[in-house]
Design an enzyme around this catalytic site. Structure first.
Site, PDB file in Angstrom:
ATOM      1  N   GLU A  93       0.838  -1.207   0.000  1.00 41.39           N
ATOM      2  CA  GLU A  93       0.000   0.000   0.000  1.00 41.39           C
ATOM      3  C   GLU A  93       0.872   1.256   0.000  1.00 41.39           C
ATOM      4  O   GLU A  93       0.581   2.226  -0.683  1.00 41.39           O
ATOM      5  CB  GLU A  93      -0.947   0.012   1.207  1.00 41.39           C
ATOM      6  CG  GLU A  93      -2.075  -1.015   1.123  1.00 41.39           C
ATOM      7  CD  GLU A  93      -3.038  -0.773  -0.029  1.00 41.39           C
ATOM      8  OE1 GLU A  93      -3.044   0.321  -0.605  1.00 41.39           O
ATOM      9  OE2 GLU A  93      -3.792  -1.711  -0.369  1.00 41.39           O
ATOM     10  N   TYR A 109      -7.175   5.818   4.422  1.00 39.21           N
ATOM     11  CA  TYR A 109      -7.319   4.805   3.368  1.00 39.21           C
ATOM     12  C   TYR A 109      -6.483   3.563   3.710  1.00 39.21           C
ATOM     13  O   TYR A 109      -6.998   2.434   3.701  1.00 39.21           O
ATOM     14  CB  TYR A 109      -6.916   5.373   1.989  1.00 39.21           C
ATOM     15  CG  TYR A 109      -6.643   4.252   1.025  1.00 39.21           C
ATOM     16  CD1 TYR A 109      -7.688   3.555   0.443  1.00 39.21           C
ATOM     17  CD2 TYR A 109      -5.329   3.812   0.786  1.00 39.21           C
ATOM     18  CE1 TYR A 109      -7.457   2.453  -0.362  1.00 39.21           C
ATOM     19  CE2 TYR A 109      -5.082   2.711  -0.016  1.00 39.21           C
ATOM     20  CZ  TYR A 109      -6.151   2.048  -0.589  1.00 39.21           C
ATOM     21  OH  TYR A 109      -5.914   0.948  -1.376  1.00 39.21           O
ATOM     22  N   ASP A 112     -10.811   4.838  -2.685  1.00 39.20           N
ATOM     23  CA  ASP A 112      -9.685   5.462  -3.386  1.00 39.20           C
ATOM     24  C   ASP A 112     -10.205   5.976  -4.732  1.00 39.20           C
ATOM     25  O   ASP A 112     -11.414   5.947  -4.982  1.00 39.20           O
ATOM     26  CB  ASP A 112      -8.513   4.470  -3.543  1.00 39.20           C
ATOM     27  CG  ASP A 112      -8.808   3.374  -4.565  1.00 39.20           C
ATOM     28  OD1 ASP A 112      -9.992   3.231  -4.967  1.00 39.20           O
ATOM     29  OD2 ASP A 112      -7.868   2.668  -4.962  1.00 39.20           O
TER      30      ASP A 112
END
Ligand code: SF4
Length: 355
Positions: free
Chosen positions: A33, A116, A134
């Protein structure tokens, strides 16, 4: 079958085989990520493999030197990501005994982890029923539901976050989150989406109304604010000038500039510059001359700056004046640094200067 189930089915048949999807190890999911934040998938794969080879577990990354981490990161850019990542690895190793926290609230305490990423890790690795939003999710939801609230507005952000949560499959939140992001990345793409092959086409509002290309919506961009800056390049009898550190906040705080006048429009006559100079240096100002007819143009995100430089002759020596070379070495805004380096012949310092 409902939208969420259809996406999940599509995902199990069509997901890309990516190295961080081999298991639900939070260390690997987190690494991926962080790397994907500003990097394309194809490039991230090589870095992910190099990092997991060098540092198979979070404690190995924590024990590495910053130099080793930055060296492996080289080429990915945005080095603050690498530094934050290293700090997080240390935090997980020392503060959480090497075990990644599971809840969104705890994950948010880690450096460089925002809402997120916290939601992605918590749902994918620990089955927490929290939806992620996102860019891909905004696009899919906006098109599928025909939602035209700007995705960068407060109301739009709230609306799509609630919508994402309402579509979440609570028995498999990680699978659903990955499915909708993957669907946006490979099917419902910004340009040329694969509507003909789309499993949810029959219930897609944008497809039915011919608005696919118009969604999602963003707020109209404001034109950059115009700012005219008039720099007063004082030149005293010994050839010194005055530069002052900028007070207050803003991106130029603490940087040195010539005394300046800032105006929202181009209107400023030579007489006004003279008056302003006389206010700063009473009874000392001689000739005032515009050094270049064309302004120096500088663009910032929300500003369009045009700068004029005026030579202001002074009759008395300046207290705290700088020689040309000392002035040039002060920390200053890019606009001023570029102006200095463009001055091939610093004639404007010369006390015998005549226009
Ligand atoms: S039909 Fe087209 S626009 Fe609608 S969800 Fe599918 S790919 Fe996206």
């Amino acid at each position: 079958m409902d939208f969420s189930k259809q996406l999940l089915n599509w995902y199990s048949a069509h997901q890309r085989n990516l190295p961080w999807r081999q298991d639900k190890d939070p260390y690997r999911v987190w690494l991926s990520e962080v790397m994907l934040q500003q990097t394309r998938v194809a490039q991230a794969i090589d870095y992910f493999e190099a990092f997991t080879r060098a540092f198979p577990q979070v404690d190995a990354l924590a024990d590495a030197s910053e130099e080793e981490v930055l060296k492996l990161w080289q080429g990915l850019g945005y080095y603050s990501r690498a530094r934050n990542m290293h700090a997080t690895a240390k935090q997980v190793t020392h503060q959480f005994n090497g075990v990644f926290p599971q809840t969104v609230g705890e994950l948010l305490q880690l450096k460089g982890i925002g809402p997120y990423t916290a939601r992605a890790i918590s749902s994918i690795c620990f089955n927490t029923p929290v939806a992620v939003v996102d860019g891909n999710v905004y696009r899919v939801l906006s098109r599928y539901t025909g939602g035209d609230l700007p995705i960068d507005s407060t109301s739009g952000i709230k609306h799509f976050a609630e919508l994402a949560q309402s579509f979440l499959i609570h028995t498999d939140p990680g699978g659903y989150n990955q499915a909708i992001m993957e669907f946006g990345a490979t099917m419902c793409t910004p340009k040329k989406p694969q509507c003909a092959e789309c499993p949810v086409q029959s219930s897609c509002v944008a497809y039915a109304t011919g608005t696919v290309a118009e969604l999602p919506k963003k707020s109209p961009k404001k034109p950059p604010q115009a700012l005219w800056i008039h720099y007063l390049v004082a030149v005293d009898p010994v050839g010194n000038t005055l530069m002052l550190p900028r007070k207050g906040g803003g991106i130029w705080a603490g940087l040195y500039t010539f005394p300046s006048l800032e105006r929202p429009s181009a209107e400023l006559a030579e007489g006004s510059v003279l008056l302003e100079a006389q206010k700063i240096w009473p009874d000392q100002v001689g000739q005032v001359t515009l050094l270049h007819e064309a302004p120096v143009v500088h663009r910032l995100t929300h500003r369009l700056i045009r700068a004029f430089f005026w030579r202001v002759e002074l009759h008395r020596a300046l207290a705290g004046g700088y020689s040309p070379s000392a002035a040039q070495n002060l920390p200053m805004p890019v606009l001023m640094a570029e102006w200095f380096s463009a001055q091939k012949n610093p004639y404007f310092w010369d006390s015998n200067y005549t226009p």
